[in-house]
Design a protein around this motif. Structure first.
Motif, short mmCIF file in Angstrom:
data_model
loop_
_atom_site.label_atom_id
_atom_site.label_comp_id
_atom_site.label_asym_id
_atom_site.label_seq_id
_atom_site.Cartn_x
_atom_site.Cartn_y
_atom_site.Cartn_z
N ASN A 50 44.23 39.87 53.70
CA ASN A 50 44.73 40.14 52.42
C ASN A 50 44.67 39.11 51.30
OD1 ASN A 50 45.14 43.00 53.38
ND2 ASN A 50 47.27 42.17 53.97
N ILE A 51 43.27 38.33 51.13
CA ILE A 51 43.46 37.21 50.10
C ILE A 51 42.13 37.73 49.19
CG2 ILE A 51 44.36 35.41 51.65
CD1 ILE A 51 41.59 34.41 52.46
N SER A 52 42.09 37.28 47.95
CA SER A 52 41.12 37.73 47.14
C SER A 52 39.43 37.06 47.48
CB SER A 52 41.51 37.11 45.68
OG SER A 52 41.71 35.58 45.86
N GLY A 53 38.65 37.45 47.00
CA GLY A 53 37.42 37.11 47.47
C GLY A 53 36.90 35.51 46.93
N GLN A 54 37.91 35.11 45.83
CA GLN A 54 37.36 33.73 45.53
C GLN A 54 38.25 32.81 46.54
OE1 GLN A 54 38.95 32.92 41.62
NE2 GLN A 54 38.58 30.67 41.77
N GLU A 55 39.27 33.22 46.87
CA GLU A 55 40.00 32.42 48.00
C GLU A 55 39.51 32.32 49.01
OE1 GLU A 55 44.29 33.58 47.97
OE2 GLU A 55 44.83 32.18 46.52
N SER A 102 49.17 34.87 45.21
CA SER A 102 48.91 36.12 44.17
C SER A 102 48.12 35.56 43.10
CB SER A 102 50.09 36.91 43.98
OG SER A 102 50.92 35.92 43.27
N GLY A 103 48.07 34.31 42.95
CA GLY A 103 47.25 33.79 41.53
C GLY A 103 47.57 32.42 41.31
N THR A 132 52.90 34.35 37.04
CA THR A 132 52.40 34.05 38.48
C THR A 132 53.98 33.37 39.43
OG1 THR A 132 50.32 33.72 37.84
CG2 THR A 132 50.98 33.00 40.11
N ASN A 146 54.00 42.52 47.56
CA ASN A 146 53.12 42.18 46.53
C ASN A 146 54.01 42.53 45.23
OD1 ASN A 146 51.53 40.86 45.04
ND2 ASN A 146 49.80 42.53 45.49
N ARG A 148 53.52 42.20 40.60
CA ARG A 148 53.01 41.51 39.60
C ARG A 148 54.01 41.59 38.30
NH1 ARG A 148 47.05 43.48 38.26
NH2 ARG A 148 47.41 41.14 37.05
#
Length: 531
Positions: A50-55, A102-103, A132, A146, A148
């Motif tokens: 569950n991590i972002s594509g960039q990470e 998360s950011g 963040t 999570n 936001r």
């Protein structure tokens, strides 16, 4: 040659047979290699999910640079590493600040200042960093998966007198099966409001992933007040139930009592201001006395009027007799007197301001059911018996003391003795088998792989090598029929018994059918011997 092919099949052709043997040998070697690779292949465990594509790309780059093998799950996109390198990989990634979560928080603005950065970019970056950081803080709550956070901060200016108020919205994604109570939602609201200057708690909105509004913008609204009162009543009833069960469970046993409390509360607010005086308890605070006295001995004379027309002074009879006997009486002296008195009293005054409590209990209704007691009869069996009357009275007295029973309020307590439903015993969970042990699975994996390699080597590779004639021993002919097998065994091992004429003819026919070249060679040798 054609006749032998039609009779014996394609496997009897020497070239084709060798190709088939070579193919079988290649397949066996490939199976052995695959078994060996499966034996030495490491087990992979989850590193991060569950991590972002960039990470994920950054994590993979660090793992590749550290020479740590990894795999990516095709379905979930999770990153897997060997079991023995999970902690080492996490420590390596933590040293690189991965994963960031998360950011990008306040660390995103560290070392980014420069001449090419505009004021707008700096403000936007700081704004995003605040959101963040708040999301990271709220995500530490256990029910929250999570978060936001969106902040609407007005631009500070001195040219506008009515300034816009800051506001914030929080989007929560909770774990399945979990929820937030009102106190936790209020904590999130005050946390966000206290973190931003000029942000009031009424301007913070909290929403969950289902689109439900968890916070009330106006806490003084009628609906919000009713919700708080309802929660207060529920908490109070739960406290009374806990008291009753905690008091009676040691006497009756666990699971043999059920209690319910209904509380009626009066949330009406009374305020009273009273000023009271006590006339019986008075004290002189001040007193003022004014007294005037006028005396004049001269005879009244002058122009007739108000001052000269004075009545003659009153004389006693004795004085009148003396005046008549002795001559003229002396003139009477006029006297004017005036007296004024003012007295002020200080009375006892009481000034009181009374405010009645808003959550006053007006009535309690308590219902308790108790299971039959368990006793052992003469046969040694455990049976249920109802409670006696004195036992129920004793339980009633204890419950009254636990809830603070009051007859003036009209409280009621009802204790009933019933037989509870006996739930069937839950079968114990099966203990994990030997195959569920990870260490044992690895050992079995190695043993099976070794056995598979040995079986392939002994049962497949070795016969194939012998068939190809690589071991130096000539291949043995395979008997196609029982008679040919018996004849071949007789020829190789020496004839223990003489063959009959029919057996010899049958063997000769079979040899001629199966191997005509050899028969022709034998006949040729006979002819040459006769010559």
């Amino acid at each position: 040659m054609a006749e032998a092919t039609a009779t014996g099949g394609i496997g009897q052709i020497p070239g084709m047979r060798q190709l088939m043997l070579l193919g079988s040998l290649a397949i066996s070697i490939a199976a052995g290699v695959m078994a060996a690779m499966w034996l030495w292949e490491p087990n992979y465990s989850l590193l991060y999910s569950n991590i972002s594509g960039q990470e994920a790309s950054e994590v993979v780059a660090v793992l590749s640079a550290s020479e740590i093998p990894y795999e990516i799950d095709r379905k979930s996109g999770a990153i897997l590493v060997p079991d023995g390198q999970v902690h080492a990989a996490r420590l390596k990634l933590a040293s690189q600040g991965l994963p960031r979560g998360s950011g990008f928080g306040l660390e995103s603005i560290a070392g980014e200042s420069g001449f090419s950065t505009s004021q707008f970019i700096e403000n936007a970056r700081y704004h995003h960093a605040l959101e963040t950081e708040l999301a990271r803080t709220i995500a530490n709550l256990r029910p929250v998966q999570n978060v936001r956070v969106h902040l609407a901060l007005p631009k500070a200016t001195v040219f506008l007198r009515p300034k816009n108020q800051a506001s914030a919205s929080v989007m929560l994604s909770l774990y399945p099966g979990r929820s937030l109570d009102q106190s936790q939602v209020s904590a999130i609201v005050h946390l966000v409001a206290s973190s931003i200057p000029g942000l009031s708690s009424s301007q913070v909105t909290v929403v969950n992933q289902q689109g439900q509004l968890l916070s009330s913008p106006d806490d003084s609204s009628e609906m919000a007040i009713n919700m708080r009162q309802f929660e207060y009543v529920q908490n109070l009833e739960a406290v009374y139930v806990e008291r009753i069960e905690g008091l009676l469970t040691p006497l009756l046993g666990p699971g043999r009592i059920r209690a319910t409390v209904t509380a009626d509360l009066d949330f009406t607010t009374y305020e009273e201001t009273r000023e009271q005086y006590d006339p019986n308890n008075a004290a002189v605070r001040s007193e003022q006395i004014s007294e005037d006295r006028t005396e004049n001995t001269a005879a009244t004379a002058g122009i007739p009027g108000a001052l000269s027309n004075q009545p003659p002074p009153a004389t006693a009879p004795d004085q009148a007799a003396e005046q008549g006997a002795g001559g003229a009486a002396p003139a009477a002296t006029p006297v004017n007197q005036s007296k004024r008195q003012t007295r002020n009293f200080e009375l006892d005054r009481t000034l009181s301001h009374t405010r009645q409590p808003t959550s006053k209990i007006t009535r309690l209704a308590v219902a308790v059911i108790v299971d039959d007691k368990k006793v052992v009869n003469e046969d040694g069996e455990t049976v249920s018996e109802p409670l006696a009357t004195d036992e129920i009275e004793e339980l009633t007295r204890l419950v009254k003391e636990a809830v603070g029973f009051s007859e003036q309020r009209g409280d009621t307590i009802n204790i009933s003795n019933v037989s509870f439903y006996d739930e069937p015993e839950i079968e114990p969970l099966e203990e994990p088998g030997l195959l569920e042990n990870a260490g044992l699975r690895d050992i079995l994996k190695q043993v099976l792989s070794a056995i598979l390699v040995l079986v392939i080597g002994l049962m497949v590779v070795r016969p194939l090598i012998r068939s190809l004639g690589l071991t130096g021993s000539p291949p043995q002919a395979t008997a196609a029929t029982p008679a040919l097998a018996a004849a071949t065994a007789a020829v190789e091992q020496g004839p223990p018994k003489p063959l009959s004429f029919d057996d010899k003819v049958s063997v000769a026919r079979q040899l001629a059918d199966k191997n005509p070249e050899r028969v022709a060679q034998i006949v040729r040798s006979w002819v040459q011997a006769d010559e």
